[in-house]
Design an enzyme around this catalytic site. Structure first.
Site, PDB file in Angstrom:
ATOM      1  N   ARG A 233      11.967 -11.778 134.913  1.00  0.00           N
ATOM      2  CA  ARG A 233      10.775 -11.360 135.161  1.00  0.00           C
ATOM      3  C   ARG A 233      10.761 -10.224 135.810  1.00  0.00           C
ATOM      4  O   ARG A 233      11.222 -10.099 136.966  1.00  0.00           O
ATOM      5  CB  ARG A 233       9.968 -12.406 136.144  1.00  0.00           C
ATOM      6  CG  ARG A 233       8.406 -12.103 136.267  1.00  0.00           C
ATOM      7  CD  ARG A 233       7.879 -13.313 136.659  1.00  0.00           C
ATOM      8  NE  ARG A 233       6.460 -13.134 136.947  1.00  0.00           N
ATOM      9  CZ  ARG A 233       5.994 -12.351 137.889  1.00  0.00           C
ATOM     10  NH1 ARG A 233       6.716 -11.782 138.902  1.00  0.00           N
ATOM     11  NH2 ARG A 233       4.696 -12.178 137.832  1.00  0.00           N
TER      12      ARG A 233
ATOM     13  N   SER B 171       1.558 -19.638 130.614  1.00  0.00           N
ATOM     14  CA  SER B 171       1.248 -19.867 131.951  1.00  0.00           C
ATOM     15  C   SER B 171      -0.335 -20.787 131.710  1.00  0.00           C
ATOM     16  O   SER B 171      -0.847 -20.283 130.964  1.00  0.00           O
ATOM     17  CB  SER B 171       0.829 -18.780 132.573  1.00  0.00           C
ATOM     18  OG  SER B 171       2.110 -18.272 132.941  1.00  0.00           O
TER      19      SER B 171
ATOM     20  N   LYS C 178       3.582 -13.235 142.581  1.00  0.00           N
ATOM     21  CA  LYS C 178       2.800 -12.367 141.223  1.00  0.00           C
ATOM     22  C   LYS C 178       1.648 -11.738 141.717  1.00  0.00           C
ATOM     23  O   LYS C 178       0.603 -12.353 142.655  1.00  0.00           O
ATOM     24  CB  LYS C 178       2.303 -13.712 140.739  1.00  0.00           C
ATOM     25  CG  LYS C 178       1.769 -13.439 139.117  1.00  0.00           C
ATOM     26  CD  LYS C 178       1.774 -14.953 138.277  1.00  0.00           C
ATOM     27  CE  LYS C 178       0.683 -14.687 137.233  1.00  0.00           C
ATOM     28  NZ  LYS C 178       1.388 -14.776 135.979  1.00  0.00           N
TER      29      LYS C 178
HETATM   30  N1  TZP Z   1       3.505 -17.532 137.780  1.00  0.00           N
HETATM   31  C1  TZP Z   1       2.530 -18.273 138.472  1.00  0.00           C
HETATM   32  S1  TZP Z   1       2.652 -18.197 140.117  1.00  0.00           S
HETATM   33  C2  TZP Z   1       4.273 -17.339 139.867  1.00  0.00           C
HETATM   34  C3  TZP Z   1       4.453 -17.007 138.590  1.00  0.00           C
HETATM   35  C4  TZP Z   1       5.413 -16.181 138.113  1.00  0.00           C
HETATM   36  C5  TZP Z   1       5.112 -16.796 140.995  1.00  0.00           C
HETATM   37  C6  TZP Z   1       5.796 -17.970 141.720  1.00  0.00           C
HETATM   38  O1  TZP Z   1       6.491 -17.184 142.711  1.00  0.00           O
HETATM   39  P1  TZP Z   1       7.032 -17.895 144.147  1.00  0.00           P
HETATM   40  O2  TZP Z   1       7.656 -16.848 144.718  1.00  0.00           O
HETATM   41  O3  TZP Z   1       7.810 -19.070 143.879  1.00  0.00           O
HETATM   42  O4  TZP Z   1       5.736 -18.332 144.661  1.00  0.00           O
HETATM   43 MG    MG Z   2       2.912 -12.273 131.875  1.00  0.00          MG
END
Ligand code: TZP
Ligand code: MG
Length: 354
Positions: A183, A252, A281
């Site tokens: 990512r 997602s 995110k």
């Molecule tokens: N998709 C939904 S929340 C997220 C993603 C990629 C980020 C989650 O990151 P973290 O640091 O574990 O809260």
């Molecule tokens: Mg995306």
């Protein structure tokens, strides 16, 4: 309430038929193919077949009349079907399950149990999609599947304490992580390509599933195992048309309707979240909380990754609610010692499950 006995008996017979049919397929995928993703999906559906009509169990048993069932006599005098290949047995049992589910729906409607009928309709749709997955495995078309694992790791170079994505991925692999998503929102495509080529080498050498976020073209060019997309990206069906069947597609989701739609569209797994507030995110929606996770645990039969703000301290809340695979970004990429952090999280997950 006075109930119509023929419909009750039809319901009883078909609930048994469906559970038995699913069990036959489950056993083939358990002992012959050792495919835990299919086994888990089928087991969940089999439990739902029973649980959705639990309130009717006394009624079903009261009306059961095995000895006077003419269907039994006919069955005892007919010759056994000759099915030798596993694919024939699987195919025949899927048909049996689908017919049984349709009959259950009709019987439930006849006794005015419309809400329960709807649940069996949903199970029938899920069975169609699992049948396709089983067919692809049996025909040798599909070799990739979502691994059965506890932690889904993602990269985030800006949250990695100065370490590169490659260094972080290396530590994740050394710690035994079985699935990693690349990512990366900031870098130019040329750089992403070079990194993904390297990660592909590292993951292949260690039998780790490699997923790329957002970019299906990059995933295909670097021969990753799959892609992860969002709700506003290209539809799963369109991505599938491009990638073919031997490719993992994850999406997602943030609400029950999105999860059910993703499942019907042929996604291989879904993300369920964000459970908690996260700063990782940028374009993220409000936390969905535990209720949506509980829905997924009960109703989603494809693998799902619970994600968003999950840390060592709140892990027990999601695993305690039935999450089996957690997606974690900053808690792992930002750890002083990534290997130790993964081991600690892994131990905590195990503790919550026992
Ligand atoms: N998709 C939904 S929340 C997220 C993603 C990629 C980020 C989650 O990151 P973290 O640091 O574990 O809260
Ligand atoms: Mg995306």
């Amino acid at each position: 309430m006075k109930m119509n006995t023929p419909y009750i008996r039809t319901l009883d017979a078909n609930l048994n038929r469906v559970s038995e049919g699913i069990r036959v397929i489950e056993d083939i995928f358990r002992f012959e193919f050792e495919n835990s993703t299919i086994i888990d999906s089928l087991r969940k559906l089999r439990h739902n077949v029973r649980n959705n009509s639990q309130q009717l169990t006394p009624l079903l048993l009261e009306n059961r009349q095995v000895h006077s069932d003419p269907g039994i006599a006919i069955s005892m005098h007919s010759s056994m079907d000759q099915r030798s290949k596993h694919s024939d047995i699987v195919h025949a049992n899927f048909k049996r399950v689908q017919e049984g589910l349709r009959s259950i729906e009709e019987s439930l409607k006849s006794i005015k149990k419309y809400d329960i009928a709807k649940k069996y309709e949903q199970i029938r749709f899920q069975i169609y999609s699992i049948e396709k997955q089983c067919y692809l495995i049996l025909s040798g078309t599909r070799k990739k599947s979502f691994p059965q694992t506890d932690i889904y790791c993602l990269t985030a170079e800006s949250l990695s304490c100065g370490r590169s994505n490659l260094a972080v991925v290396d530590e994740m692999i050394q710690a035994g992580i079985k699935i990693i998503q690349y990512r990366e929102k900031e870098k130019p495509f040329g750089e992403k390509y070079q990194e993904c080529m390297k990660i592909r080498e590292m993951t292949l050498a260690n039998d780790v599933t490699f997923i790329i976020n957002d970019h299906v073209d990059l995933a295909l060019m670097t021969q990753a195992d799959g892609v992860h997309i969002g709700q506003t990206d290209y539809p799963v069906e369109a991505v599938r048309a491009l990638t073919g069947d031997d490719f993992i597609i994850g999406i997602s989701t943030h609400a029950p309707e999105e999860a059910l739609r993703a499942q019907d569209s042929g996604a291989d797994y879904i993300g369920v979240g964000p459970i908690y507030k996260t700063n990782t995110k940028k374009d993220v929606c409000d936390p969905v909380g535990h209720t949506y996770l509980e829905f997924a645990v009960k109703n989603i039969s494809i693998p799902f990754v619970t994600i968003g703000g999950i840390k060592e301290h709140n892990l027990h809340e999601v695993v305690g609610r039935g999450a089996t695979c957690v997606g974690i970004v900053s808690e792992i990429t930002g750890a002083d010692n990534i290997g130790e952090k993964i081991q600690t999280i892994r131990n905590k997950i195990k503790d919550c499950q026992t």
